[in-house]
Write a protein that holds these residues in place. Structure first.
Motif, PDB file in Angstrom:
ATOM      1  N   GLU A 134      39.485 -52.435  -5.637  1.00 62.28           N
ATOM      2  CA  GLU A 134      38.616 -51.322  -6.032  1.00 62.28           C
ATOM      3  C   GLU A 134      37.703 -51.787  -7.161  1.00 62.28           C
ATOM      4  O   GLU A 134      38.115 -52.583  -7.997  1.00 62.28           O
ATOM      5  CB  GLU A 134      39.440 -50.130  -6.521  1.00 62.28           C
ATOM      6  N   PRO A 135      36.476 -51.289  -7.226  1.00 59.74           N
ATOM      7  CA  PRO A 135      35.589 -51.672  -8.319  1.00 59.74           C
ATOM      8  C   PRO A 135      35.917 -50.913  -9.596  1.00 59.74           C
ATOM      9  O   PRO A 135      36.596 -49.879  -9.567  1.00 59.74           O
ATOM     10  CB  PRO A 135      34.201 -51.277  -7.798  1.00 59.74           C
ATOM     11  N   ASN A 136      35.440 -51.447 -10.703  1.00 60.61           N
ATOM     12  CA  ASN A 136      35.551 -50.777 -11.999  1.00 60.61           C
ATOM     13  C   ASN A 136      34.158 -50.470 -12.526  1.00 60.61           C
ATOM     14  O   ASN A 136      33.185 -51.140 -12.178  1.00 60.61           O
ATOM     15  CB  ASN A 136      36.260 -51.678 -13.017  1.00 60.61           C
ATOM     16  N   TRP A 137      34.069 -49.468 -13.380  1.00 60.57           N
ATOM     17  CA  TRP A 137      32.807 -49.219 -14.060  1.00 60.57           C
ATOM     18  C   TRP A 137      32.605 -50.304 -15.115  1.00 60.57           C
ATOM     19  O   TRP A 137      33.543 -50.706 -15.792  1.00 60.57           O
ATOM     20  CB  TRP A 137      32.800 -47.850 -14.736  1.00 60.57           C
ATOM     21  N   ILE A 138      31.371 -50.758 -15.243  1.00 59.93           N
ATOM     22  CA  ILE A 138      31.026 -51.811 -16.198  1.00 59.93           C
ATOM     23  C   ILE A 138      30.051 -51.268 -17.231  1.00 59.93           C
ATOM     24  O   ILE A 138      29.005 -50.706 -16.872  1.00 59.93           O
ATOM     25  CB  ILE A 138      30.369 -53.027 -15.504  1.00 59.93           C
ATOM     26  N   LEU A 139      30.380 -51.430 -18.497  1.00 63.53           N
ATOM     27  CA  LEU A 139      29.463 -51.107 -19.588  1.00 63.53           C
ATOM     28  C   LEU A 139      28.835 -52.402 -20.101  1.00 63.53           C
ATOM     29  O   LEU A 139      29.531 -53.416 -20.217  1.00 63.53           O
ATOM     30  CB  LEU A 139      30.212 -50.447 -20.749  1.00 63.53           C
ATOM     31  N   ARG A 189      30.220 -37.915 -20.713  1.00 66.21           N
ATOM     32  CA  ARG A 189      29.008 -37.666 -19.926  1.00 66.21           C
ATOM     33  C   ARG A 189      27.944 -38.720 -20.222  1.00 66.21           C
ATOM     34  O   ARG A 189      27.268 -39.229 -19.326  1.00 66.21           O
ATOM     35  CB  ARG A 189      28.451 -36.267 -20.215  1.00 66.21           C
ATOM     36  N   LYS A 190      27.799 -39.055 -21.499  1.00 61.98           N
ATOM     37  CA  LYS A 190      26.824 -40.060 -21.910  1.00 61.98           C
ATOM     38  C   LYS A 190      27.171 -41.424 -21.311  1.00 61.98           C
ATOM     39  O   LYS A 190      26.284 -42.154 -20.824  1.00 61.98           O
ATOM     40  CB  LYS A 190      26.801 -40.136 -23.437  1.00 61.98           C
ATOM     41  N   ARG A 191      28.445 -41.761 -21.334  1.00 64.02           N
ATOM     42  CA  ARG A 191      28.877 -43.047 -20.783  1.00 64.02           C
ATOM     43  C   ARG A 191      28.707 -43.094 -19.270  1.00 64.02           C
ATOM     44  O   ARG A 191      28.364 -44.141 -18.709  1.00 64.02           O
ATOM     45  CB  ARG A 191      30.337 -43.315 -21.143  1.00 64.02           C
ATOM     46  N   GLN A 192      28.951 -41.966 -18.609  1.00 63.09           N
ATOM     47  CA  GLN A 192      28.789 -41.938 -17.163  1.00 63.09           C
ATOM     48  C   GLN A 192      27.337 -42.261 -16.784  1.00 63.09           C
ATOM     49  O   GLN A 192      27.074 -43.042 -15.859  1.00 63.09           O
ATOM     50  CB  GLN A 192      29.176 -40.560 -16.611  1.00 63.09           C
ATOM     51  N   LYS A 193      26.410 -41.679 -17.506  1.00 61.05           N
ATOM     52  CA  LYS A 193      24.992 -41.966 -17.244  1.00 61.05           C
ATOM     53  C   LYS A 193      24.674 -43.433 -17.517  1.00 61.05           C
ATOM     54  O   LYS A 193      23.901 -44.058 -16.793  1.00 61.05           O
ATOM     55  CB  LYS A 193      24.114 -41.060 -18.104  1.00 61.05           C
ATOM     56  N   GLU A 196      26.144 -45.837 -14.770  1.00 61.37           N
ATOM     57  CA  GLU A 196      25.387 -45.691 -13.527  1.00 61.37           C
ATOM     58  C   GLU A 196      24.014 -46.340 -13.641  1.00 61.37           C
ATOM     59  O   GLU A 196      23.553 -47.027 -12.716  1.00 61.37           O
ATOM     60  CB  GLU A 196      25.255 -44.213 -13.172  1.00 61.37           C
ATOM     61  N   ALA A 197      23.351 -46.168 -14.783  1.00 63.81           N
ATOM     62  CA  ALA A 197      22.039 -46.776 -14.996  1.00 63.81           C
ATOM     63  C   ALA A 197      22.150 -48.299 -15.025  1.00 63.81           C
ATOM     64  O   ALA A 197      21.277 -49.009 -14.493  1.00 63.81           O
ATOM     65  CB  ALA A 197      21.418 -46.250 -16.286  1.00 63.81           C
ATOM     66  N   PHE A 198      23.213 -48.810 -15.651  1.00 64.88           N
ATOM     67  CA  PHE A 198      23.427 -50.255 -15.729  1.00 64.88           C
ATOM     68  C   PHE A 198      23.641 -50.838 -14.336  1.00 64.88           C
ATOM     69  O   PHE A 198      23.080 -51.884 -13.988  1.00 64.88           O
ATOM     70  CB  PHE A 198      24.617 -50.543 -16.632  1.00 64.88           C
ATOM     71  N   LEU A 199      24.429 -50.164 -13.519  1.00 62.63           N
ATOM     72  CA  LEU A 199      24.667 -50.622 -12.150  1.00 62.63           C
ATOM     73  C   LEU A 199      23.385 -50.562 -11.328  1.00 62.63           C
ATOM     74  O   LEU A 199      23.058 -51.501 -10.585  1.00 62.63           O
ATOM     75  CB  LEU A 199      25.757 -49.766 -11.501  1.00 62.63           C
ATOM     76  N   PHE A 217      35.742 -42.852  -9.041  1.00 60.67           N
ATOM     77  CA  PHE A 217      36.366 -42.073 -10.111  1.00 60.67           C
ATOM     78  C   PHE A 217      35.434 -42.049 -11.319  1.00 60.67           C
ATOM     79  O   PHE A 217      34.469 -42.827 -11.402  1.00 60.67           O
ATOM     80  CB  PHE A 217      37.726 -42.660 -10.493  1.00 60.67           C
ATOM     81  N   SER A 218      35.724 -41.169 -12.242  1.00 59.50           N
ATOM     82  CA  SER A 218      34.888 -41.021 -13.431  1.00 59.50           C
ATOM     83  C   SER A 218      35.040 -42.224 -14.358  1.00 59.50           C
ATOM     84  O   SER A 218      36.072 -42.907 -14.364  1.00 59.50           O
ATOM     85  CB  SER A 218      35.286 -39.759 -14.212  1.00 59.50           C
ATOM     86  N   VAL A 219      34.013 -42.468 -15.151  1.00 56.60           N
ATOM     87  CA  VAL A 219      34.107 -43.517 -16.161  1.00 56.60           C
ATOM     88  C   VAL A 219      35.261 -43.202 -17.111  1.00 56.60           C
ATOM     89  O   VAL A 219      35.503 -42.043 -17.444  1.00 56.60           O
ATOM     90  CB  VAL A 219      32.774 -43.637 -16.937  1.00 56.60           C
ATOM     91  N   GLU A 220      36.014 -44.208 -17.488  1.00 55.43           N
ATOM     92  CA  GLU A 220      37.195 -44.138 -18.357  1.00 55.43           C
ATOM     93  C   GLU A 220      38.473 -43.709 -17.639  1.00 55.43           C
ATOM     94  O   GLU A 220      39.554 -43.756 -18.222  1.00 55.43           O
ATOM     95  CB  GLU A 220      36.976 -43.222 -19.578  1.00 55.43           C
ATOM     96  N   ALA A 221      38.381 -43.264 -16.371  1.00 55.30           N
ATOM     97  CA  ALA A 221      39.608 -42.891 -15.659  1.00 55.30           C
ATOM     98  C   ALA A 221      40.524 -44.095 -15.522  1.00 55.30           C
ATOM     99  O   ALA A 221      41.751 -43.955 -15.518  1.00 55.30           O
ATOM    100  CB  ALA A 221      39.280 -42.315 -14.286  1.00 55.30           C
TER     101      ALA A 221
END
Length: 405
Positions: A134-139, A189-193, A196-199, A217-221
């Protein structure tokens, strides 16, 4: 010596200097595994048995500082001897003689360790295959070198402490009422945006990869990965993202979950740790023979992550539900708390210190009620025990921890 090796050498020299300053070498037994810690109701002391069978003690108090990222998760097909003829290792047991240079490298996992390996393997290896369940969110990390001016100012003590305090304040505000992980929290909410923008920006030329790299899933889940280099590495012609798990190893590589064979010279297991089991590397027995693992059958829990009923004079560093940033702040608070009652015990003003059951249970009910409102409940992760209870995360700010919740 390259810049990376130079930084590592400086970090090692700093740690060795601290150890020498406080004479830790004389007080430390290295390369020794603890097998058991056992309380005596008669003498109100602990004895410790190590892997060589030697018995140590008696001790009036014991501090467990093993954390919970200490038992590597090894896939069944990679345990013990395998038929694979190349190099195979977990990221936590990397051997000095291993090299990525000129090799066909397979990386299993997409977490924080994996993205670092992929970055270096893309630079040094012949080819890289990343096996993703599964992928992960990347900051974005936004890493950069300090300017000469910043370095000079950082050497000025008032400026240094101001910048340290500003960093702490940033962590504190971000985690106030778990805003970074709470459903609807403004930081979340700020991190989710931002992720998504980074991706979107990173994968503008590869919509196929973007689809594979978008979590459900949501960022930080799950533990969010911070990296400037992972997405660019995936765009390299040398790197292939395989959106499947590895099912088995062969003499020349691996077979993925779809039955496809991949020829590799090196397999890197970036598969994480058994983070759901605190103090899993040794047994602890307390009053009336209480077994800590049995007491934690439903998932580890403790009063402020430090003490749990039935185990007097037993303290934990980085215990259950104390994972928050900045981590060193939590470590320092836990060390100071533990030192106070131990001082009383050593001086004979107390014989034992225990966590009162009523306070322990009240504290954990309140904590779990807050955790239930976070995105950490969305999907299974290493934040959870097998029962589903969140056992690693702290639900408030670092200042709230320092002030006792």
């Amino acid at each position: 010596m390259d810049a990376h090796a130079c930084r590592l050498a400086r970090l090692l020299a700093y740690l060795q200097g601290v150890a020498k300053k406080w004479k830790l070498y004389q007080r430390t037994r290295l390369s020794t595994k603890v097998e058991s810690v056992t309380w005596s109701d008669d003498t109100q002391t602990y004895t410790i048995v190590t892997g060589d069978g030697e018995v140590w003690g008696p001790f009036k108090a014991v501090i467990s500082a093993v954390g919970f990222l200490n038992t590597p998760l090894i896939p069944p097909f990679a345990r013990g001897e395998t038929v694979f003829e190349g190099d195979l290792c977990h990221t936590s047991t990397w051997r000095d003689e291993l090299t990525l240079r000129g090799k066909k490298v397979g990386v299993l996992g997409t977490g924080s360790s994996a993205v670092q390996v992929v970055t270096e393997a893309e630079k040094q290896g012949e080819s890289v295959k990343v096996f993703q369940i599964e992928p992960n969110w990347i900051l974005p990390k936004d890493a950069r070198d300090f300017t000469p001016s910043e370095r000079r100012w950082n050497g000025f003590r008032p400026v240094y402490y101001f910048r340290r305090y500003r960093l702490y304040l940033n962590y504190d505000v971000r985690q106030w009422r778990a805003s970074h992980a709470r459903t609807g929290g403004w930081v979340n909410r700020k991190r989710q945006k931002r992720v998504e923008a980074f991706l979107d920006a990173s994968m503008a030329s590869r919509p196929d990869l973007k689809a594979l790299l978008t979590p459900e899933f949501s960022v930080e889940a799950r533990r969010t990965v911070v990296s400037d280099t992972y997405y660019p590495s995936l765009l390299s012609e040398k790197v292939t993202l395989v959106p499947h798990a590895v099912a088995d190893v062969t003499a020349s590589g691996v077979v993925d979950a779809m039955g496809v064979k991949h020829d590799l010279d090196m397999i890197v297991l970036a598969t994480g740790f058994d983070a759901a089991n605190f103090i899993s590397t040794f047994t602890v027995r307390g009053e009336n023979g209480a077994d800590l693992r049995e007491q934690w059958t439903d998932g580890a829990e403790a009063l402020y992550g430090l003490m749990t009923p039935n185990f007097p004079n037993f303290f934990m560093m980085f215990g259950p539900n104390t994972s928050g940033l900045p981590l060193v702040t939590y470590y320092e608070a836990q060390a100071k708390f533990s030192a106070q009652p131990i001082k009383k015990i050593v001086k004979g003003r107390a014989r034992q210190v225990s966590a009162r059951r009523s306070m322990h249970d009240l504290y954990n009910r309140r904590l779990q009620a807050r955790l239930a409102k976070t995105v950490w409940t969305e999907v299974p992760s290493d934040f959870h025990a097998d029962s589903g209870k969140i056992i690693s995360q702290w639900a408030f700010s670092p200042t709230a921890y320092l002030l006792g919740g």
